[in-house]
Design a protein around this motif. Structure first.
Motif, PDB file in Angstrom:
ATOM      1  N   GLN A 116      38.155 -65.183 -64.424  1.00 36.90           N
ATOM      2  CA  GLN A 116      38.450 -64.492 -65.650  1.00 36.90           C
ATOM      3  C   GLN A 116      37.435 -63.270 -66.034  1.00 36.90           C
ATOM      4  N   ARG A 147      31.682 -62.171 -53.082  1.00 36.27           N
ATOM      5  CA  ARG A 147      32.972 -61.915 -53.673  1.00 36.27           C
ATOM      6  C   ARG A 147      32.575 -61.122 -55.121  1.00 36.27           C
ATOM      7  N   LEU A 175      34.078 -68.574 -63.912  1.00 34.87           N
ATOM      8  CA  LEU A 175      35.327 -69.367 -63.571  1.00 34.87           C
ATOM      9  C   LEU A 175      35.254 -70.778 -64.225  1.00 34.87           C
ATOM     10  N   MET A 181      31.413 -62.161 -57.845  1.00 31.12           N
ATOM     11  CA  MET A 181      31.618 -62.834 -59.076  1.00 31.12           C
ATOM     12  C   MET A 181      30.134 -63.627 -59.387  1.00 31.12           C
ATOM     13  N   ARG A 229      39.846 -69.792 -53.555  1.00 32.12           N
ATOM     14  CA  ARG A 229      41.143 -69.485 -53.720  1.00 32.12           C
ATOM     15  C   ARG A 229      41.254 -69.124 -55.289  1.00 32.12           C
ATOM     16  N   LYS A 247      40.461 -67.260 -59.019  1.00 28.26           N
ATOM     17  CA  LYS A 247      40.309 -65.764 -59.408  1.00 28.26           C
ATOM     18  C   LYS A 247      39.651 -65.978 -60.705  1.00 28.26           C
TER      19      LYS A 247
END
Length: 236
Positions: free
Chosen positions: A218, A151, A173, A153, A214, A216
């Motif tokens: 920052q 994803r 996160l 991240m 789930r 999202k």
């Protein structure tokens, strides 16, 4: 001398001009001593190892006996001290784990060929179904990190450790920073610390995995760059 054999008879000398006094041997005693010296009477005697162990435990018994007399409270006080020392040893063993052959901070999270997050989750569920909680925890942690990489991240970086992944993901996160550090610690304890995981540990990692799916991020400047790089890789 009779028949060529010289028999020695004990002689008791005394001062004076009189003849020496001889002490005759007891034939029955000599015969008994000779009989008892035969091997058949010593077949069940303790061996060298058993005699050594007996001597060791006798020494330990004397040592504790001397210590109990010098310890306040006697034997009870000595027992309390021994139990306290054992409790400290057990506590240290539980806290530090078994000695590690490889440092947890230098061992990579992924050891084999690259696999997708879905593949790691499937492997984790298969291990969990068989009650192999150590392997299930390991695969679920790998699924978490691989999912964050997929994803964008986290950047895909070979050789990353669980602690490094948790620290980097925690910046993206922050609401999950503490659970991520706990998950990394559980992974390290199971993989390198010699500790056994339980079902609760695995369920905690599975719940964290679901929450992260789930979540999202920052986005900051660095995470935006990582996300952009990830999109470019996906497009290529």
């Amino acid at each position: 001398m009779t028949g060529g054999v010289l028999k020695v008879v004990p002689v008791l000398w005394r001062s004076g001009d009189g003849p020496p006094v001889t002490i005759p041997r007891d034939p029955a005693r000599e015969a008994a001593r000779h009989e008892l010296s035969k091997r058949m009477y010593h077949e069940n005697d303790p061996g060298l190892l058993q005699r050594t162990l007996n001597a060791f435990w006798d020494w330990v018994d004397r040592l504790f006996g001397a210590a109990s007399t010098a310890t306040p409270g006697g034997s009870v006080g000595l027992l309390v001290i021994v139990l306290a020392v054992l409790a400290v040893v057990v506590a240290l063993w539980w806290r530090l784990g078994t000695p590690r052959r490889t440092s947890a901070t230098s061992a990579a999270l992924f050891e084999d060929r690259p696999r997708s997050a879905a593949e790691h989750r499937a492997a984790a569920d298969a291990h969990a179904a068989q009650g192999h909680w150590n392997q299930a925890v390991q695969e679920r942690m790998r699924a978490i990190v691989r999912s964050l990489e997929e994803r964008a991240m986290l950047d895909v970086r070979p050789g990353r450790t669980a602690d490094e992944a948790a620290s980097e993901a925690g910046r993206t996160l922050p609401d999950h920073a503490d659970p991520l550090r706990t998950a990394a610690r559980d992974f390290d304890d199971v993989t390198y610390g010699g500790r056994a995981a339980g079902e609760g540990t695995y369920r905690g990692l599975a719940a964290l995995d679901d929450d992260l799916e789930r979540a999202k991020p920052q986005l900051t400047g660095s995470t935006l760059a990582t996300a952009h790089k990830g999109r470019q890789g996906a497009a290529g």
